[in-house]
Design an enzyme around this catalytic site. Structure first.
Site, PDB file in Angstrom:
ATOM      1  N   GLU A  80       0.657  -1.763   0.099  1.00  0.00           N
ATOM      2  CA  GLU A  80       0.033   0.230   0.381  1.00  0.00           C
ATOM      3  C   GLU A  80       0.985   1.152  -0.011  1.00  0.00           C
ATOM      4  OE1 GLU A  80      -2.767   0.115   0.013  1.00  0.00           O
ATOM      5  OE2 GLU A  80      -3.650  -2.054  -0.131  1.00  0.00           O
ATOM      6  N   ARG A  90     -17.917  -0.474   5.535  1.00  0.00           N
ATOM      7  CA  ARG A  90     -18.378  -0.730   5.123  1.00  0.00           C
ATOM      8  C   ARG A  90     -19.489  -2.007   5.590  1.00  0.00           C
ATOM      9  NH1 ARG A  90     -17.984  -6.037   2.611  1.00  0.00           N
ATOM     10  NH2 ARG A  90     -15.821  -5.411   2.940  1.00  0.00           N
ATOM     11  N   CYS A 143      -7.897  -1.681   8.704  1.00  0.00           N
ATOM     12  CA  CYS A 143      -6.703  -1.364   7.876  1.00  0.00           C
ATOM     13  C   CYS A 143      -6.256  -0.663   7.767  1.00  0.00           C
ATOM     14  CB  CYS A 143      -6.925  -2.635   6.988  1.00  0.00           C
ATOM     15  SG  CYS A 143      -6.166  -4.351   6.914  1.00  0.00           S
ATOM     16  N   HIS A 166      -1.351  -5.608   1.924  1.00  0.00           N
ATOM     17  CA  HIS A 166      -2.256  -5.871   2.261  1.00  0.00           C
ATOM     18  C   HIS A 166      -2.367  -7.865   1.610  1.00  0.00           C
ATOM     19  CE1 HIS A 166      -5.969  -2.881   2.843  1.00  0.00           C
ATOM     20  NE2 HIS A 166      -6.711  -4.412   3.770  1.00  0.00           N
TER      21      HIS A 166
END
Ligand code: PCA
Length: 212
Positions: A80, A90, A143, A166
């Site tokens: 990342e 979500r 995260c 990730h």
């Protein structure tokens, strides 16, 4: 002594396991030094995870902080590059909290860049035969929140570098049809991330990026 803090996450979203936490244990079990490696598995909670991360950083004063988490559905290890100062969950976290449209840290910049050599890490992991890619979004769940906190902690401590990885599902626990990698490859990718960060101060200048 040079100290590295490597974290993974516990299971979330009703899953029985999280390969990031498992892989961190594996890296710890085979770490040969000479740097000191401190590992931890963080809770998947907006409130708790950054607090534990801050306590670990205060206690161990690491030179490098690498956090890892699961991105179920990805087929490659994602290095990342950007953490955004945004929380938009979500699904509920493991406390049942589901914040949306909030800041990770009020008053902090809108985004921060990883301070680990992301392109050099992608190359080193790929060279080891493990699929890896540069990623420009760590999402807006726990995260990214932890990644943003790690970069804020690093920014306040001269010389400290931080990054986020990730990982895909591990082959043993992947839901039917989901992309996965063997857990030992995920652990190796994390170890390479740490080693490459320690040995590289200036990132590669390579073509990268993505259109999606
Ligand atoms: N993955 C989630 C949170 C914990 C984890 O391993 C995420 O990508 O935000």
């Amino acid at each position: 002594m040079t100290t590295v803090l490597l974290t993974g996450f516990e299971a979330f979203a009703g899953d029985g396991s999280n390969p990031s936490g498992e892989a961190v244990h594996l890296v710890a079990s085979r770490w040969s030094g000479p740097e000191l490696l401190v590992t931890a598995v963080l809770p998947v909670t907006f409130a708790g995870a950054p607090e534990i991360l801050r306590d670990l950083v205060d206690e161990h004063a690491p030179d490098v902080v690498i956090a890892a988490g699961l991105a179920g559905g990805r087929s490659a290890v994602g290095i990342e590059r950007v953490a955004v100062n945004l929380v938009d969950a979500r699904i509920p976290d493991n406390d049942g909290a589901q914040p949306s449209d909030e800041r990770s840290i009020d008053g902090a910049p809108d985004a921060r860049f990883a301070s680990v050599p992301a392109k050099a890490i992608v190359k080193a992991v790929t060279d080891a035969g493990i699929p890896a890619e540069l990623s420009h979004s760590a999402g807006t769940f726990v995260c990214n929140h932890v990644f943003f906190h790690a970069l804020e902690l690093a920014a306040a401590r001269p010389g400290v570098r931080a990054g986020f990885v990730h990982v895909p599902w591990d082959a043993e626990h992947a839901p039917a049809g989901a992309a996965s990698l063997p857990l030992r490859d995920i652990a190796t990718a994390l170890e390479i991330t740490v080693r490459t960060t320690l040995s590289t101060t200036v990132d590669l200048s390579a073509v990268g990026g993505s259109l999606s």
